[in-house]
Design an enzyme around this catalytic site. Structure first.
Site, short mmCIF file in Angstrom:
data_model
loop_
_atom_site.label_atom_id
_atom_site.label_comp_id
_atom_site.label_asym_id
_atom_site.label_seq_id
_atom_site.Cartn_x
_atom_site.Cartn_y
_atom_site.Cartn_z
N CYS A 63 0.85 -1.20 0.00
CA CYS A 63 0.00 0.00 0.00
C CYS A 63 0.88 1.25 0.00
O CYS A 63 1.55 1.55 0.98
CB CYS A 63 -0.91 -0.07 1.24
SG CYS A 63 -1.56 1.48 1.83
N CYS A 66 0.31 3.88 2.65
CA CYS A 66 0.82 3.40 3.93
C CYS A 66 2.32 3.64 4.04
O CYS A 66 2.83 4.05 5.08
CB CYS A 66 0.57 1.89 4.10
SG CYS A 66 -1.17 1.42 4.05
#
Ligand SMILES: [Zn+2]
Length: 137
Positions: A63, A66
């Site tokens: 991600c 993230c």
């Protein structure tokens, strides 16, 4: 599980435990240490059981947002040493924690105080916005 953290005051490398009843301090100079650990399905309950507020970061390695948040969390942990614990949970490897928070989208950040969720942020934030979110929570 524990992490090695360099003391922001004297540079000594300290082992910081994922779970502790106290606050991590430098073994050499006594300075409060940034407390950023990885939580897992197995130790999550102990990891979030802290005297200080806990920022739970639900993330995954694939991600991109993230990964963008990761260095910001490192700064926040450093600036708020002794006042905040950051527990990062890789949701791919820890499905029980993901299910517990019903985290459909990541990053999901949960502010946890005294055993309960007090605020939730879905999606990455810049540093200033994250600081504001933490301060109001
Ligand atoms: Zn030190």
């Amino acid at each position: 599980m524990s992490n090695i953290v360099s003391c922001p005051s004297c540079g000594k490398r300290n082992r910081v435990p994922a779970a502790s009843s106290g606050l991590p301090q430098c073994a050499s100079c006594g300075a409060k240490l940034p407390w950023l650990v990885a939580g897992t399905d197995a130790d999550f309950a102990e990891a979030v059981d802290a005297r200080v507020p806990v920022l739970i970061d639900l993330w995954a390695p694939w991600c991109a947002p993230c990964r963008a948040v990761a260095p910001i969390l490192g700064k926040v942990a450093l600036e708020r040493a002794g006042k905040l614990k950051v527990v990062k949970v890789d949701v791919d490897e820890n499905p029980l924690v993901q299910a517990r928070f019903n985290a459909m989208s990541i990053p999901t950040m949960v502010l946890w105080k005294q055993g309960r969720e007090v605020a939730r942020q879905v999606g990455a934030l810049q540093k200033q916005a994250l600081d504001r979110w933490l301060d109001q929570g």
